[in-house]
Design a protein around this motif. Structure first.
Motif, PDB file in Angstrom:
ATOM      1  N   UNK A   1       0.842  -1.200   0.000  1.00  0.00           N
ATOM      2  CA  UNK A   1       0.000   0.000   0.000  1.00  0.00           C
ATOM      3  C   UNK A   1       0.876   1.249   0.000  1.00  0.00           C
ATOM      4  N   UNK A   2       1.904   1.228   0.832  1.00  0.00           N
ATOM      5  CA  UNK A   2       2.793   2.394   0.885  1.00  0.00           C
ATOM      6  C   UNK A   2       3.552   2.569  -0.425  1.00  0.00           C
ATOM      7  N   UNK A   3       3.982   1.466  -1.010  1.00  0.00           N
ATOM      8  CA  UNK A   3       4.703   1.549  -2.283  1.00  0.00           C
ATOM      9  C   UNK A   3       3.810   2.159  -3.364  1.00  0.00           C
ATOM     10  N   UNK A   4       2.589   1.648  -3.441  1.00  0.00           N
ATOM     11  CA  UNK A   4       1.664   2.134  -4.468  1.00  0.00           C
ATOM     12  C   UNK A   4       1.307   3.593  -4.252  1.00  0.00           C
ATOM     13  N   UNK A   5       0.927   3.902  -3.034  1.00  0.00           N
ATOM     14  CA  UNK A   5       0.519   5.278  -2.751  1.00  0.00           C
ATOM     15  C   UNK A   5       1.669   6.257  -2.949  1.00  0.00           C
ATOM     16  N   UNK A   6       2.847   5.877  -2.462  1.00  0.00           N
ATOM     17  CA  UNK A   6       3.991   6.782  -2.585  1.00  0.00           C
ATOM     18  C   UNK A   6       4.324   7.027  -4.052  1.00  0.00           C
ATOM     19  N   UNK A   7       4.241   5.985  -4.865  1.00  0.00           N
ATOM     20  CA  UNK A   7       4.617   6.168  -6.271  1.00  0.00           C
ATOM     21  C   UNK A   7       3.602   7.062  -6.977  1.00  0.00           C
ATOM     22  N   UNK A   8       2.330   6.877  -6.642  1.00  0.00           N
ATOM     23  CA  UNK A   8       1.317   7.714  -7.282  1.00  0.00           C
ATOM     24  C   UNK A   8       1.465   9.181  -6.834  1.00  0.00           C
ATOM     25  N   UNK A   9       1.663   9.365  -5.554  1.00  0.00           N
ATOM     26  CA  UNK A   9       1.812  10.726  -5.025  1.00  0.00           C
ATOM     27  C   UNK A   9       3.033  11.404  -5.631  1.00  0.00           C
ATOM     28  N   UNK A  10       4.110  10.655  -5.727  1.00  0.00           N
ATOM     29  CA  UNK A  10       5.332  11.219  -6.292  1.00  0.00           C
ATOM     30  C   UNK A  10       5.116  11.571  -7.761  1.00  0.00           C
ATOM     31  N   UNK A  11       4.394  10.733  -8.465  1.00  0.00           N
ATOM     32  CA  UNK A  11       4.129  11.029  -9.868  1.00  0.00           C
ATOM     33  C   UNK A  11       3.301  12.306 -10.007  1.00  0.00           C
ATOM     34  N   UNK A  12       2.271  12.414  -9.198  1.00  0.00           N
ATOM     35  CA  UNK A  12       1.422  13.598  -9.274  1.00  0.00           C
ATOM     36  C   UNK A  12       2.243  14.864  -8.985  1.00  0.00           C
ATOM     37  N   UNK A  13       3.069  14.789  -7.962  1.00  0.00           N
ATOM     38  CA  UNK A  13       3.824  15.995  -7.624  1.00  0.00           C
ATOM     39  C   UNK A  13       4.843  16.304  -8.725  1.00  0.00           C
ATOM     40  N   UNK A  14       5.310  15.275  -9.408  1.00  0.00           N
ATOM     41  CA  UNK A  14       6.228  15.511 -10.520  1.00  0.00           C
ATOM     42  C   UNK A  14       5.480  16.093 -11.722  1.00  0.00           C
TER      43      UNK A  14
END
Lengths: 347, 347
Positions: free
Chosen positions: A308-321
DNA sequence: CTGAAAGCGCTTACAG
DNA sequence: CTGAAAGCGCTTACAG
């Protein structure tokens, strides 16, 4: 609850063609611009309330739904992300996909996925395909030998996040676990429980994250390390050979650490077929979760990734990028060792 | 192989903005129309070969990639299909997704997926979202109580195919197995192997395909049928209660047929915890495949759905419906019983 | 053999 | 308070 989707009042004449802004504009007798402003709640304070109400009513009566393709073309933004996994049918990939799907939805994004089958060429094809479809960004689990693809993505300045796998020598957004530590937790646990001779079954690969698992294990086992190498295209065969070698060694193993879920499953099948009892004769620790581990007669201890943390972190990081392309971040999470009976000898 | 994607000659000045037809037209000194014709191989015979060559070269040099969003808007076709499954993280869904992904690719289609979590409302939301994104068609595994959604899709005349689940009373495209026959194969097998008292663990649901499994079983078991009903939100609890009831019956069961993979896994865990041996004390047949069945001490017999055929047939049917909207077809495939040790008493 | 123009369905800066 | 117009990046019927 009657959903708006099923409000079909007066729509009978619009079965063939989707209703557009123009239809509403004509229906109400205003310009498409005004309709657009009203339905998007822009220029709110400057628009005649009665006209706005009429437009909103017409939109509802006609069951208007904005064409996102047109909107995307104009806005140069699709609110779609591309997800490239090794194989969507693999539980690791599909669990990650589900988490990313849910998190993406909260940001108004949809997900187009593709499976690379661990092929660099298919990865290139998928990148092309997804970029052609103007995704706003990519989340990618890279196969081997894809440095060129990473450099290309950097060069064209498209937002992307590497998940699970990354190149330590290329500075990119990435979200992964600390695989070195994860392997050490598994090995340390086996050593703490009195196991002297520990075999490690691992893929023969250039992928950094997988080699970190080997490095973590070898770091603790030192010259005592017994490594079985497995080719991605000959898993069962190589797992069997590795285990057989571990057992016929002058100093045979009393524990095995499998560094992936497929390797664990393959290994357990072979151990079963040899009639060897777990954990009494051999203790076992796996990597990544599957239903099969629960149901095994000795529930299997395993390294649990924080999906869950891996998925959420990657999505959040993508959005902020996507929102700020200069952003670069390396997220490294810790995995957890779930200890069950496969690695604990009962008294 | 150097892929075209990575042909980066002369692209350094185009890092920020994608190159468009207009860029090529200006570069070569022709109209965008001509560029479009050449790159799409239209009007082939009427175009000056030298000009065509120049355009093709420019496109390559500039690393041109057509914007599919613009193309979609113009063509009123996105070459994208929407796939709605119960949960992409569930192996049944993700395996189907993978098959559809591959088959779709051969037709030039991409797949946007969404998980409904067996919720009618989420299904509505996903249908809206996918239609807003102008997918050319939908493949849907429906949850309960979605008749309105089906009628809506029919009304707006959008191509769609129901997979796995469908309403026998609503005439639509569908691809599924014959669940009645599938259940009969499982029960008949248990009866043929001398089992007299067979429990059936099944969801309490209005879904036709699941009730067909019960109907198939009851048809053979007649008044001897013992059915355990399981709520979708209380699986473990209800499975445990069902099994306990089966065992404490005056005429206790000697075999159990579980009508889904989640039910089977839950049931096997409980049977394990009771210390009951399979197949000697109780024979077991499951439904749908999972890794766990292989690794179980008594590899689990199960009803195997033809996933590849289901996925391919649904995609093919959708494509043919997209091409000819009047097409309606009901595809029903047969499942196969895979017999292993969980249902065969060793002599 | 080639180009100007319209149009897919939106959004938005500009003018009034 | 509202509309005409331009433009996102393509395709294609039409004219020459």
């Amino acid at each position: 609850m009657p959903l708006n989707l099923f409000n079909t009042k007066n729509t009978s004449t619009f079965m063939k063609k989707n209703v557009s802004l123009k239809d509403i504009a004509e229906h109400v007798g205003v310009s498409t611009a005004l309709v657009s402003y009203v339905l998007n709640n822009k220029l709110k304070d400057r628009i005649n309330k009665d006209v706005a109400a009429k437009i909103k009513k017409a939109a509802e009566d006609l069951n208007y739904r904005p064409n996102q393709i047109a909107r995307s073309l104009k806005a140069q933004k699709t609110f779609t992300i591309g997800l490239i996994v090794a194989d969507i049918a693999n539980p690791f990939s599909s669990q990650i996909a589900r988490i990313i799907e849910d998190e993406a939805k909260t940001y108004g994004y949809s997900v187009i996925f593709g499976s690379s089958d661990e092929s660099a060429e298919k990865t290139s094809d998928l990148i092309k395909l997804l970029l052609d479809r103007q995704v706003d960004g990519l989340i990618i689990a890279l196969p081997e030998h894809t440095e060129a693809q990473v450099h290309y993505l950097q060069k064209i300045n498209v937002p992307f996040v590497l998940i699970d796998r990354y190149y330590p020598t290329i500075q990119t957004n990435s979200v992964s676990i600390n695989n070195f530590n994860a392997a050490q937790k598994a090995i340390q646990h086996l050593m703490d429980n009195g196991h002297k001779r520990i075999g490690v079954v691992a893929y023969k690969t250039s992928l950094f994250h997988l080699n970190e698992r080997i490095r973590g294990a070898v770091d603790l086992l030192a010259e005592n390390a017994l490594i079985g190498e497995v080719g991605i295209n000959s898993i069962n065969q190589d797992v069997i050979a590795s285990i057989d070698r571990f057992l016929s060694d002058p100093d045979p193993v009393d524990a095995i650490f499998f560094t992936s879920n497929l390797l664990t499953i393959s290994g357990l099948k072979h151990i079963n077929s040899l009639g060897i009892r777990i954990p009494d004769q051999i203790a076992v620790v796996g990597f990544d979760e599957t239903d099969a581990f629960d149901l095994f007669y000795a529930p299997v201890s395993f390294v649990k990734q924080p999906l869950v943390d891996l998925g959420n972190a990657s999505l959040k990081l993508l959005i902020s990028t996507i929102e700020n392309k200069d952003n670069i971040e390396v997220v490294e999470l810790e995995a957890e060792l779930v200890i069950r009976s496969s690695s604990i000898i009962q008294k």
